[in-house]
Design an enzyme around this catalytic site. Structure first.
Site, PDB file in Angstrom:
ATOM      1  N   GLU A  50       0.803  -1.236   0.000  1.00  0.00           N
ATOM      2  CA  GLU A  50       0.000   0.000   0.000  1.00  0.00           C
ATOM      3  C   GLU A  50       0.835   1.285   0.000  1.00  0.00           C
ATOM      4  OE1 GLU A  50      -2.801  -0.334   3.216  1.00  0.00           O
ATOM      5  OE2 GLU A  50      -3.725  -2.123   2.376  1.00  0.00           O
ATOM      6  N   GLU A  82      -5.823 -10.806  -1.484  1.00  0.00           N
ATOM      7  CA  GLU A  82      -6.702 -10.609  -0.316  1.00  0.00           C
ATOM      8  C   GLU A  82      -8.163 -10.562  -0.750  1.00  0.00           C
ATOM      9  OE1 GLU A  82      -5.382  -7.254   2.033  1.00  0.00           O
ATOM     10  OE2 GLU A  82      -3.296  -7.616   1.534  1.00  0.00           O
ATOM     11  N   SER A  90     -47.925 -30.058 -12.943  1.00  0.00           N
ATOM     12  CA  SER A  90     -47.397 -29.707 -11.626  1.00  0.00           C
ATOM     13  C   SER A  90     -48.485 -29.787 -10.555  1.00  0.00           C
ATOM     14  CB  SER A  90     -46.740 -28.320 -11.700  1.00  0.00           C
ATOM     15  OG  SER A  90     -46.017 -28.052 -10.525  1.00  0.00           O
TER      16      SER A  90
HETATM   17  C1  XIL Z   1      -6.200  -6.614   8.011  1.00  0.00           C
HETATM   18  C2  XIL Z   1      -6.524  -7.795   8.907  1.00  0.00           C
HETATM   19  O1  XIL Z   1      -7.370  -8.650   8.239  1.00  0.00           O
HETATM   20  C3  XIL Z   1      -7.162  -7.312  10.175  1.00  0.00           C
HETATM   21  O2  XIL Z   1      -7.338  -8.393  11.071  1.00  0.00           O
HETATM   22  C4  XIL Z   1      -6.310  -6.237  10.821  1.00  0.00           C
HETATM   23  O3  XIL Z   1      -6.957  -5.721  11.944  1.00  0.00           O
HETATM   24  C5  XIL Z   1      -6.025  -5.127   9.841  1.00  0.00           C
HETATM   25  O4  XIL Z   1      -5.427  -5.675   8.683  1.00  0.00           O
HETATM   26  N1  XIL Z   1      -4.931  -4.836   3.462  1.00  0.00           N
HETATM   27  C6  XIL Z   1      -3.931  -5.666   3.887  1.00  0.00           C
HETATM   28  C7  XIL Z   1      -4.155  -6.587   5.025  1.00  0.00           C
HETATM   29  O5  XIL Z   1      -2.869  -5.725   3.240  1.00  0.00           O
HETATM   30  O6  XIL Z   1      -2.997  -6.816   5.768  1.00  0.00           O
HETATM   31  C8  XIL Z   1      -5.246  -6.096   5.909  1.00  0.00           C
HETATM   32  O7  XIL Z   1      -5.492  -7.069   6.905  1.00  0.00           O
HETATM   33  C9  XIL Z   1      -6.461  -5.776   5.088  1.00  0.00           C
HETATM   34  C10 XIL Z   1      -6.188  -4.691   4.111  1.00  0.00           C
END
Ligand code: XIL
Length: 752
Positions: free
Chosen positions: A163, A274, A655
């Site tokens: 990010e 993700e 039916s």
């Molecule tokens: C999230 C986790 O799922 C949560 O449990 C935590 O509180 C915050 O982070 N982008 C990412 C992940 O790269 O690491 C994040 O994960 C979600 C958004």
């Protein structure tokens, strides 16, 4: 017994209900293999896990069955692993890594450098001042190399930097990168350094740059630019991670397709890192973390399934460059978004959703199908209406004008899809094409616009599902038998008869053959019933019963007879919202053992069947028998030239109308000599013994579990009855099945 009966009835009736009706999620049987198996020729299917997921036996079962790549959801992030400078905490990360080692699963490492979930010691001193670049780099190098070294044996790739690209909008002249403390210290160079340190520690690991809003055109260009600059400078970056936190409204699949195409010009490896698809529109930074039990409507489930299915289609197309697709969490219960966002393929009870089956059950052949652009307006359209259209392969295409809508779904689609989701076209209208060819014949449908149900203004309306709905006709290869031809035509006339039992005038439609007005002969009569949700229009309007008769008569294939069609009072018991929800099975047999109302009476031929419980009972015991036998039949015999005796009187129904036929013919064996059940159950030899029945027809579509029909016909024949079984090829619980059934049944009726 009663329970099977009701389940059987429900299965039958539900077959007649257009997809998209509000029934709630259907239970999916426990899978025997996983997504990883379905996608073995395409890419790995991964999952982000927490500690519970790898400790609880039930959750472990799901993880091992479904996935072949694992990411630690939080345990390998900078802050959890090194909360204080030089003080490492490997406990959670080790648990997950050891689970993977034990089960021979390789991990995606997540994540080495991120502005979030990182100890501030990494980049600032105790007073909060940013560290000098050299000190920050030393901290970063030490952290990255410690963790990469520790998990080298089990981690095959790392999200090195997470990010770091700025969100849109980025104004001209502003940096394309996020203004994080690390960026403030070192500018873009910190990103390059992170990759170099990781590569030094493990030259074999694939190194990824990972980000969200990864398919948004402007941001994806910035992500591309960053990686391109690194590549050009010889920085060891191997891949791009698309986080893929999507929702049911966006991104568009074109955006995803374009982003993958763009990224693949600069890297050889793309992972979805993700993946989740939430049912609301919040994106990226603006997430709402909603808690509480999921409250999801069917139409939202349909949108979600559509988005998942189309996403995986795009991913399969790019299998050369996509090598892993990771879901962010196992089930909605684990989801970082909270269960109310309903984002994953497993629900809060770790049960697969319908969308899971749809993602898993893709047909590789369909991925490369070319849809022929020979669409023509459906023959059921209102005058001058172009849409819906149908092409020569049986695809249907819809166009709806709803400028302010956020979602438009057509309740027609392929099995289990819940419908066809329309997408906004360039002219602002909503357009979409079915995912595959539809079955030939007539289909009811409706639109769901932002959750509200409407008819399509393009088509004529047909009474089904207890309301006038839109209809579309996919031309059948054998449509000739019900085509309107230049042959003598009979009449369909409305009659109003007084019904004492219901204290009202009631309607029936009477088909008299072409000869009827020209001679003085008396004719046999078939009482022909519609199904649940339909009414007395169904058989001649949707079913073309009159045209089928005209054609059969013109070809000399039958002795002419009269058909009487009245409302079977089948809709009095309940409305869809009140319908008891049965355990629904795909392809539940139309003529299954549960579909024999007579069975409830213990098969005694003369006895009136016992009343089944609840709504079904009301439908079967709705007073129709008296209306039909004591009011309508006498009216017809008094007002038409009929042969008013059992041998010349038949009853048949489709039916629910088949259920009624079954019940009434057995209760009044003195009235009817010929019985027909069309996707409406079967008779067994025991129950018809002693009725004096002349002939029995049982039929259904090949997609309705036809073995029961074949068996029933064979059993009846073996017991010496004049019986015919018929299976309509390639059709389900719909009107082409029943048109064909009528065509097959008519020639056997009233034969001496
Ligand atoms: C999230 C986790 O799922 C949560 O449990 C935590 O509180 C915050 O982070 N982008 C990412 C992940 O790269 O690491 C994040 O994960 C979600 C958004």
């Amino acid at each position: 017994m009663k329970r099977t009966l009701i389940a059987g009835l429900c299965a039958l009736i539900l077959g007649a209900v257009p997809a998209g009706a509000q029934w709630g999620p259907r239970p999916i049987p426990e899978p025997t293999d996983g997504l990883k198996d379905a996608y073995k020729d395409y890419f790995k299917i991964g999952v982000a896990v927490n500690n519970r997921n790898v400790a609880d036996p039930d959750q472990i079962k799901v993880v091992l069955r479904e996935f072949n790549s694992i990411t630690a959801e939080n345990a390998m992030k900078p802050q959890p692993t090194e909360p204080k400078k030089g003080e490492f905490n490997w406990e959670d990360a080790d648990k997950i890594a050891n689970f993977c080692r034990e089960h021979g699963i390789k991990m995606r490492g997540h994540t080495l450098m991120w502005h979030s979930q990182i100890g501030t010691w990494m980049y600032q001193d105790e007073k909060g001042n940013l560290l000098p670049k050299e000190e920050f780099y030393a901290n970063m190098k030490h952290h990255i190399q410690a963790i990469v070294n520790r998990y080298k044996d089990v981690v095959y790739c790392w999200d090195v930097v997470n990010e770091a690209v700025a969100d849109s909008p980025v104004y001209p002249g502003r940096p394309e990168l996020r203004n994080s403390p690390m960026y403030q210290i070192a500018g873009e160079e910190f990103i390059w350094k992170a990759f170099e340190y990781a590569h030094e520690a493990d030259p074999n690991a694939l190194l990824f740059y990972n980000d969200y809003n990864d398919a948004e055109p402007a941001k994806s260009k910035r992500i591309y630019n960053l990686v391109k600059r690194m590549k050009d400078a010889g920085v060891p970056v191997d891949g791009i991670g698309m986080q893929a936190h999507y929702n049911v409204y966006g991104p568009t699949m074109k955006e995803v397709d374009d982003a993958i195409a763009l990224y693949s010009t600069v890297v050889k490896h793309i992972h979805l890192t993700e993946l989740d698809i939430r049912i609301n529109e919040d994106m990226g930074g603006g997430l709402r973390f909603r808690q509480g039990a999921a409250q999801v409507s069917d139409w939202e489930r349909t949108l979600q399934q559509d988005q998942y299915v189309n996403l995986f289609k795009v991913l399969r197309k790019h299998k050369d460059v996509i090598d892993c697709v990771t879901f962010w969490n196992v089930s909605d219960k684990d989801s970082w978004l909270g269960v109310n966002n309903y984002p994953l393929l497993f629900d809060e009870n770790y049960k697969p959703k319908q969308a899971y089956n749809a993602v898993k059950g893709f047909d590789p052949k369909m991925d490369n199908v070319v849809i022929k652009e020979d669409f023509k307006p459906s023959e059921l359209n209102q005058p001058g209406q172009e849409y819906p259209m149908v092409n020569s392969q049986g695809y249907a295409r819809f166009k709806v004008n709803a400028p302010k809508a956020t979602s438009v779904i057509v309740s027609l689609g392929l099995g289990g899809s819940g419908g066809t989701v329309l997408r906004k076209a360039e002219d602002g209208s909503w357009m979409g094409t079915t995912a595959g060819p539809m079955d030939e014949g007539f289909h009811y449908y409706h639109l769901t616009i932002d959750g509200g149900v409407f008819n399509d203004p393009g088509t004529h309306n047909y009474y089904g599902s207890t309301r006038w709905e839109s209809g579309i006709e996919i031309p059948a290869h054998d449509a000739d038998f019900y085509a309107m031809k230049n042959v003598p035509h009979g009449k369909v006339q409305q009659v109003l008869f007084w019904s004492k039992s219901t204290n009202q005038n009631r309607v029936a439609w009477v088909y008299t053959p072409p000869q009827y007005d020209k001679n003085k002969k008396k004719y046999p009569v078939l009482y022909l019933q519609h199904g649940w949700g339909e009414n007395e229009y169904a058989w001649w309007n949707q079913g073309h019963a009159n045209l089928i008769m005209d054609n059969l008569i013109a070809e000399g294939k039958i002795e002419p007879f009269i058909i009487v069609m009245t409302y079977g009072m089948t809709n009095e018991g309940f409305r869809p919202g009140q319908m008891p929800r049965p355990a629904r099975q795909e392809g539940a047999p139309a003529g299954g053992p549960g579909a024999r109302p007579g069975a409830a009476s213990g098969g005694a031929p003369q006895a009136r069947p016992a009343r089944p419980a609840g709504g079904m009972g009301m439908m079967m015991n709705n007073g129709f028998e008296a209306v039909l036998c004591d009011e309508l039949v006498p009216y017809i015999d008094a007002n038409f030239r009929t042969i008013a005796k059992k041998e010349s009187r038949a009853m048949a129904g489709l039916s629910m109308g088949g259920m009624e036929t079954h019940t009434i013919t057995l209760a009044r064996p003195e009235m009817f000599g010929w019985y027909g059940l069309l996707s409406g159950g079967t008779y067994n030899p025991e129950e018809v013994k002693g009725t004096g029945v002349k002939g029995i027809f049982v039929g259904c579509g090949s997609k309705e579990g036809p073995d029961q029909i074949r068996k029933a016909a064979a059993d009846l024949q073996a017991a010496g009855f004049n019986a015919k079984g018929y299976v309509s090829e390639g059709t389900a619980h719909e009107f082409l099945t029943w048109r064909r059934c009528l065509y097959e049944m008519a020639p056997m009726l009233f034969k001496k």
